[in-house]
Scaffold this motif. Structure first.
Motif, PDB file in Angstrom:
ATOM      1  N   GLY A 133       1.105  -1.179  -0.246  1.00  0.00           N
ATOM      2  CA  GLY A 133       0.118   0.145   0.167  1.00  0.00           C
ATOM      3  C   GLY A 133       0.398   1.194  -0.044  1.00  0.00           C
ATOM      4  N   LYS A 134       1.773   1.027  -0.224  1.00  0.00           N
ATOM      5  CA  LYS A 134       2.640   2.558  -0.102  1.00  0.00           C
ATOM      6  C   LYS A 134       3.053   2.842  -1.694  1.00  0.00           C
ATOM      7  CE  LYS A 134       5.733   0.662   3.635  1.00  0.00           C
ATOM      8  NZ  LYS A 134       7.299  -0.183   3.415  1.00  0.00           N
ATOM      9  N   THR A 135       3.070   2.112  -2.660  1.00  0.00           N
ATOM     10  CA  THR A 135       2.677   2.908  -3.848  1.00  0.00           C
ATOM     11  C   THR A 135       1.867   1.782  -4.946  1.00  0.00           C
ATOM     12  OG1 THR A 135       4.645   1.587  -4.437  1.00  0.00           O
ATOM     13  CG2 THR A 135       5.331   3.914  -4.040  1.00  0.00           C
ATOM     14  N   TRP A 136       1.038   2.426  -5.787  1.00  0.00           N
ATOM     15  CA  TRP A 136       0.572   1.773  -6.377  1.00  0.00           C
ATOM     16  C   TRP A 136       0.669   1.867  -8.173  1.00  0.00           C
ATOM     17  CZ3 TRP A 136      -3.468  -0.663  -3.757  1.00  0.00           C
ATOM     18  CH2 TRP A 136      -3.477   0.193  -2.666  1.00  0.00           C
ATOM     19  N   ARG A 137      -0.058   0.874  -8.757  1.00  0.00           N
ATOM     20  CA  ARG A 137       0.494   1.026 -10.283  1.00  0.00           C
ATOM     21  C   ARG A 137      -1.043   0.553 -10.680  1.00  0.00           C
ATOM     22  NH1 ARG A 137       1.165  -4.450 -13.075  1.00  0.00           N
ATOM     23  NH2 ARG A 137       1.253  -5.047 -11.353  1.00  0.00           N
ATOM     24  N   LEU A 138      -1.019   0.658 -11.737  1.00  0.00           N
ATOM     25  CA  LEU A 138      -2.697   1.195 -12.818  1.00  0.00           C
ATOM     26  C   LEU A 138      -2.431  -0.149 -13.815  1.00  0.00           C
ATOM     27  CD1 LEU A 138      -4.586   3.123 -12.754  1.00  0.00           C
ATOM     28  CD2 LEU A 138      -3.383   3.828 -15.094  1.00  0.00           C
ATOM     29  N   GLU A 139      -3.712  -0.982 -13.269  1.00  0.00           N
ATOM     30  CA  GLU A 139      -3.604  -1.995 -14.340  1.00  0.00           C
ATOM     31  C   GLU A 139      -4.893  -1.655 -14.746  1.00  0.00           C
ATOM     32  OE1 GLU A 139      -3.070  -6.435 -11.939  1.00  0.00           O
ATOM     33  OE2 GLU A 139      -4.620  -5.536 -11.440  1.00  0.00           O
ATOM     34  N   GLN A 140      -5.585  -1.271 -14.354  1.00  0.00           N
ATOM     35  CA  GLN A 140      -6.383  -1.265 -15.901  1.00  0.00           C
ATOM     36  C   GLN A 140      -7.057   0.473 -15.480  1.00  0.00           C
ATOM     37  OE1 GLN A 140     -10.302  -3.670 -15.293  1.00  0.00           O
ATOM     38  NE2 GLN A 140      -8.946  -4.973 -14.342  1.00  0.00           N
ATOM     39  N   GLU A 141      -7.769   0.685 -16.642  1.00  0.00           N
ATOM     40  CA  GLU A 141      -8.049   2.189 -16.739  1.00  0.00           C
ATOM     41  C   GLU A 141      -9.650   2.182 -17.694  1.00  0.00           C
ATOM     42  OE1 GLU A 141      -6.189   6.217 -15.666  1.00  0.00           O
ATOM     43  OE2 GLU A 141      -6.063   6.265 -18.388  1.00  0.00           O
ATOM     44  N   MET A 142     -10.868   2.532 -17.600  1.00  0.00           N
ATOM     45  CA  MET A 142     -11.952   2.554 -18.055  1.00  0.00           C
ATOM     46  C   MET A 142     -12.508   4.528 -18.073  1.00  0.00           C
ATOM     47  SD  MET A 142     -14.459  -0.459 -17.562  1.00  0.00           S
ATOM     48  CE  MET A 142     -13.222  -1.150 -15.844  1.00  0.00           C
ATOM     49  N   HIS A 143     -13.061   4.663 -19.025  1.00  0.00           N
ATOM     50  CA  HIS A 143     -13.334   6.603 -19.435  1.00  0.00           C
ATOM     51  C   HIS A 143     -14.891   5.595 -19.652  1.00  0.00           C
ATOM     52  CE1 HIS A 143      -9.753   8.424 -19.336  1.00  0.00           C
ATOM     53  NE2 HIS A 143      -9.239   7.324 -20.166  1.00  0.00           N
ATOM     54  N   LEU A 144     -15.369   6.259 -19.358  1.00  0.00           N
ATOM     55  CA  LEU A 144     -17.158   6.064 -18.492  1.00  0.00           C
ATOM     56  C   LEU A 144     -17.674   6.783 -19.691  1.00  0.00           C
ATOM     57  CD1 LEU A 144     -16.089   3.657 -16.188  1.00  0.00           C
ATOM     58  CD2 LEU A 144     -17.405   2.089 -17.852  1.00  0.00           C
TER      59      LEU A 144
END
Length: 94
Positions: free
Chosen positions: A76-87
């Motif tokens: 939980g110190k850093t986060w990595r984007l796996e998915q992104e959706m523009h809805l």
């Protein structure tokens, strides 16, 4: 592609929204909880391997929002984007 069903409900006892995501093809079930954080909505939980992950609703507008699914390799110190959706919301004609 992950396919599944999401069940969302408000837990009055904790004051948080809770999510149960079920993926029948894999048998995976994960749970998240959260709510409003500033101008976003953020849900956090643990993936099937125990690593932290979160789903967030960002840039919320009347007709659109940005959804992100992120994982954390370091607790939980850093986060990595796996998915992104523009809805966007479709206008109803009824």
């Amino acid at each position: 592609i992950a396919r599944g069903t999401t069940l969302r409900f408000y837990d009055a006892k904790s004051g948080k929204w809770r999510i149960v995501w079920i993926a029948p093809p894999t048998g995976n079930v994960v749970m998240l909880k959260g709510g409003a954080v500033g101008d976003r909505i953020v849900f956090e939980g643990r993936d099937v391997d125990g690593s932290p992950f979160r789903w967030s609703f960002n840039d919320i507008r009347r007709d659109s929002f940005l959804w992100r699914g992120e994982i954390s390799p370091d607790g939980g110190k850093t986060w990595r984007l796996e998915q992104e959706m523009h809805l966007t919301r479709r206008n109803s004609t009824t």
